[in-house]
Design a protein around this motif. Structure first.
Motif, PDB file in Angstrom:
ATOM      1  N   ALA A 138       0.836  -1.204   0.000  1.00 59.82           N
ATOM      2  CA  ALA A 138       0.000   0.000   0.000  1.00 59.82           C
ATOM      3  C   ALA A 138       0.872   1.257   0.000  1.00 59.82           C
ATOM      4  O   ALA A 138       0.532   2.257  -0.644  1.00 59.82           O
ATOM      5  CB  ALA A 138      -0.931  -0.007   1.209  1.00 59.82           C
ATOM      6  N   GLY A 139       1.994   1.194   0.703  1.00 58.28           N
ATOM      7  CA  GLY A 139       2.896   2.342   0.751  1.00 58.28           C
ATOM      8  C   GLY A 139       3.466   2.697  -0.606  1.00 58.28           C
ATOM      9  O   GLY A 139       3.584   3.881  -0.953  1.00 58.28           O
ATOM     10  N   MET A 140       3.822   1.696  -1.381  1.00 59.06           N
ATOM     11  CA  MET A 140       4.341   1.966  -2.726  1.00 59.06           C
ATOM     12  C   MET A 140       3.298   2.677  -3.582  1.00 59.06           C
ATOM     13  O   MET A 140       3.612   3.594  -4.340  1.00 59.06           O
ATOM     14  CB  MET A 140       4.788   0.667  -3.392  1.00 59.06           C
ATOM     15  N   SER A 141       2.055   2.269  -3.436  1.00 59.53           N
ATOM     16  CA  SER A 141       0.988   2.903  -4.196  1.00 59.53           C
ATOM     17  C   SER A 141       0.770   4.339  -3.740  1.00 59.53           C
ATOM     18  O   SER A 141       0.591   5.247  -4.561  1.00 59.53           O
ATOM     19  CB  SER A 141      -0.306   2.098  -4.062  1.00 59.53           C
ATOM     20  N   ALA A 142       0.778   4.556  -2.427  1.00 57.69           N
ATOM     21  CA  ALA A 142       0.591   5.914  -1.900  1.00 57.69           C
ATOM     22  C   ALA A 142       1.689   6.841  -2.406  1.00 57.69           C
ATOM     23  O   ALA A 142       1.417   7.985  -2.807  1.00 57.69           O
ATOM     24  CB  ALA A 142       0.571   5.889  -0.375  1.00 57.69           C
ATOM     25  N   ILE A 143       2.916   6.358  -2.418  1.00 63.44           N
ATOM     26  CA  ILE A 143       4.035   7.185  -2.902  1.00 63.44           C
ATOM     27  C   ILE A 143       3.838   7.541  -4.371  1.00 63.44           C
ATOM     28  O   ILE A 143       4.089   8.675  -4.792  1.00 63.44           O
ATOM     29  CB  ILE A 143       5.375   6.457  -2.664  1.00 63.44           C
ATOM     30  N   PHE A 203      -4.775   3.847   4.493  1.00 60.00           N
ATOM     31  CA  PHE A 203      -4.671   2.611   3.718  1.00 60.00           C
ATOM     32  C   PHE A 203      -3.318   1.934   3.931  1.00 60.00           C
ATOM     33  O   PHE A 203      -3.229   0.715   3.991  1.00 60.00           O
ATOM     34  CB  PHE A 203      -4.873   2.887   2.228  1.00 60.00           C
ATOM     35  N   VAL A 204      -2.283   2.741   4.036  1.00 64.41           N
ATOM     36  CA  VAL A 204      -0.934   2.206   4.230  1.00 64.41           C
ATOM     37  C   VAL A 204      -0.815   1.519   5.588  1.00 64.41           C
ATOM     38  O   VAL A 204      -0.224   0.444   5.713  1.00 64.41           O
ATOM     39  CB  VAL A 204       0.127   3.325   4.094  1.00 64.41           C
ATOM     40  N   GLY A 205      -1.383   2.110   6.623  1.00 63.67           N
ATOM     41  CA  GLY A 205      -1.232   1.587   7.973  1.00 63.67           C
ATOM     42  C   GLY A 205      -2.201   0.500   8.365  1.00 63.67           C
ATOM     43  O   GLY A 205      -1.993  -0.178   9.379  1.00 63.67           O
ATOM     44  N   ALA A 206      -3.238   0.294   7.592  1.00 67.66           N
ATOM     45  CA  ALA A 206      -4.265  -0.685   7.969  1.00 67.66           C
ATOM     46  C   ALA A 206      -3.715  -2.083   8.253  1.00 67.66           C
ATOM     47  O   ALA A 206      -4.101  -2.706   9.249  1.00 67.66           O
ATOM     48  CB  ALA A 206      -5.360  -0.744   6.908  1.00 67.66           C
ATOM     49  N   PRO A 207      -2.798  -2.621   7.460  1.00 69.51           N
ATOM     50  CA  PRO A 207      -2.337  -3.997   7.704  1.00 69.51           C
ATOM     51  C   PRO A 207      -1.489  -4.182   8.966  1.00 69.51           C
ATOM     52  O   PRO A 207      -1.209  -5.319   9.349  1.00 69.51           O
ATOM     53  CB  PRO A 207      -1.501  -4.321   6.457  1.00 69.51           C
ATOM     54  N   ALA A 245      -3.629  -0.585  -1.648  1.00 75.47           N
ATOM     55  CA  ALA A 245      -2.897  -0.004  -2.783  1.00 75.47           C
ATOM     56  C   ALA A 245      -3.860   0.455  -3.870  1.00 75.47           C
ATOM     57  O   ALA A 245      -3.733   1.555  -4.415  1.00 75.47           O
ATOM     58  CB  ALA A 245      -1.909  -1.025  -3.347  1.00 75.47           C
ATOM     59  N   VAL A 246      -4.843  -0.376  -4.164  1.00 72.39           N
ATOM     60  CA  VAL A 246      -5.832  -0.009  -5.176  1.00 72.39           C
ATOM     61  C   VAL A 246      -6.688   1.160  -4.674  1.00 72.39           C
ATOM     62  O   VAL A 246      -7.038   2.064  -5.439  1.00 72.39           O
ATOM     63  CB  VAL A 246      -6.707  -1.229  -5.543  1.00 72.39           C
ATOM     64  N   ALA A 247      -6.988   1.163  -3.375  1.00 71.57           N
ATOM     65  CA  ALA A 247      -7.752   2.269  -2.794  1.00 71.57           C
ATOM     66  C   ALA A 247      -6.967   3.578  -2.901  1.00 71.57           C
ATOM     67  O   ALA A 247      -7.557   4.628  -3.189  1.00 71.57           O
ATOM     68  CB  ALA A 247      -8.091   1.966  -1.339  1.00 71.57           C
ATOM     69  N   CYS A 248      -5.654   3.523  -2.674  1.00 68.99           N
ATOM     70  CA  CYS A 248      -4.824   4.726  -2.829  1.00 68.99           C
ATOM     71  C   CYS A 248      -4.943   5.267  -4.249  1.00 68.99           C
ATOM     72  O   CYS A 248      -5.145   6.475  -4.457  1.00 68.99           O
ATOM     73  CB  CYS A 248      -3.360   4.411  -2.548  1.00 68.99           C
ATOM     74  N   ASP A 249      -4.809   4.375  -5.201  1.00 69.07           N
ATOM     75  CA  ASP A 249      -4.891   4.785  -6.603  1.00 69.07           C
ATOM     76  C   ASP A 249      -6.258   5.381  -6.927  1.00 69.07           C
ATOM     77  O   ASP A 249      -6.358   6.440  -7.552  1.00 69.07           O
ATOM     78  CB  ASP A 249      -4.597   3.589  -7.506  1.00 69.07           C
ATOM     79  N   ALA A 250      -7.307   4.709  -6.486  1.00 70.03           N
ATOM     80  CA  ALA A 250      -8.660   5.168  -6.794  1.00 70.03           C
ATOM     81  C   ALA A 250      -8.963   6.512  -6.140  1.00 70.03           C
ATOM     82  O   ALA A 250      -9.518   7.411  -6.783  1.00 70.03           O
ATOM     83  CB  ALA A 250      -9.683   4.121  -6.346  1.00 70.03           C
ATOM     84  N   LEU A 251      -8.598   6.660  -4.874  1.00 67.60           N
ATOM     85  CA  LEU A 251      -8.863   7.924  -4.189  1.00 67.60           C
ATOM     86  C   LEU A 251      -8.014   9.048  -4.774  1.00 67.60           C
ATOM     87  O   LEU A 251      -8.494  10.171  -4.950  1.00 67.60           O
ATOM     88  CB  LEU A 251      -8.604   7.786  -2.691  1.00 67.60           C
ATOM     89  N   GLY A 252      -6.789   8.736  -5.114  1.00 63.32           N
ATOM     90  CA  GLY A 252      -5.922   9.743  -5.721  1.00 63.32           C
ATOM     91  C   GLY A 252      -6.419  10.193  -7.075  1.00 63.32           C
ATOM     92  O   GLY A 252      -6.296  11.361  -7.443  1.00 63.32           O
ATOM     93  N   GLU A 253      -7.003   9.277  -7.815  1.00 61.09           N
ATOM     94  CA  GLU A 253      -7.495   9.571  -9.162  1.00 61.09           C
ATOM     95  C   GLU A 253      -8.824  10.334  -9.128  1.00 61.09           C
ATOM     96  O   GLU A 253      -9.026  11.252  -9.917  1.00 61.09           O
ATOM     97  CB  GLU A 253      -7.674   8.229  -9.861  1.00 61.09           C
ATOM     98  N   THR A 254      -9.724   9.933  -8.234  1.00 64.49           N
ATOM     99  CA  THR A 254     -11.084  10.492  -8.245  1.00 64.49           C
ATOM    100  C   THR A 254     -11.382  11.424  -7.075  1.00 64.49           C
ATOM    101  O   THR A 254     -12.295  12.240  -7.172  1.00 64.49           O
ATOM    102  CB  THR A 254     -12.125   9.362  -8.202  1.00 64.49           C
ATOM    103  N   GLY A 255     -10.671  11.240  -5.975  1.00 65.40           N
ATOM    104  CA  GLY A 255     -10.982  12.017  -4.772  1.00 65.40           C
ATOM    105  C   GLY A 255     -12.268  11.563  -4.091  1.00 65.40           C
ATOM    106  O   GLY A 255     -12.755  12.209  -3.177  1.00 65.40           O
TER     107      GLY A 255
END
Length: 153
Positions: free
Chosen positions: A33-38, A58-62, A114-124
């Motif tokens: 998830a961290g790689m995706s957030a970065i 999302f990064v810290g959840a696991p 990781a997918v959530a990071c991408d989706a939130l970053g893309e759409t807000g």
């Protein structure tokens, strides 16, 4: 027939497995998830936008699966340190298989994060929906922790 010291050692190996495997899953999940957030932050900075701090959720959840592994470890150690202990196989099995279940939960929670990071970053949009998905995956680890303790009942 195993002597008492050997049985205790094998039981304690189960305790170590519960913590170690849960922590391994947390590391894999948080790292994924961290790689995706970065990546999302990099794109935001490149576009002159501010970075979404909320991606750290999302990064810290696991990381919680390490805590569940520690709780299972403590339960196993309590059983292994009992005066009349002889159920080393249950301790070892609960630690290994419980740890594997928690590891899988953390790892896939990180992948979903990781997918959530991408989706939130893309759409807000969709933060609550994404958190619900992470919560469902988290529930697997909770079930594993609770049910693994029933091995000793």
């Amino acid at each position: 027939m195993l002597d008492h010291e050997t049985m205790v050692t094998l039981g304690k190996m189960g305790a170590a497995a519960a913590l170690g495997l849960g922590a391994l899953g947390s590391a894999l999940g948080c790292g994924t998830a961290g790689m995706s957030a970065i990546t999302v932050w990099k794109k935001a900075y490149a576009q002159g936008k501010s970075a979404l701090f909320t991606l750290l959720v999302f990064v810290g959840a696991p990381i919680s699966q390490t805590i569940y592994g520690m709780l299972l470890m403590n339960f196993i150690l309590g059983a292994a340190n009992a005066e009349n202990f002889n159920n080393w196989a249950a301790c070892l099995g609960a630690g290994i298989f419980g740890g594997l279940g928690m590891m899988a939960s953390a790892w896939f929670q990180g992948k979903a994060g990781a997918v959530a990071c991408d989706a939130l970053g893309e759409t807000g949009k969709g933060m609550v929906n994404y958190l619900i998905v992470l919560g469902v995956v988290e529930t697997v680890a909770l079930f594993v922790m609770v049910f693994a303790t029933q091995t000793f009942a």
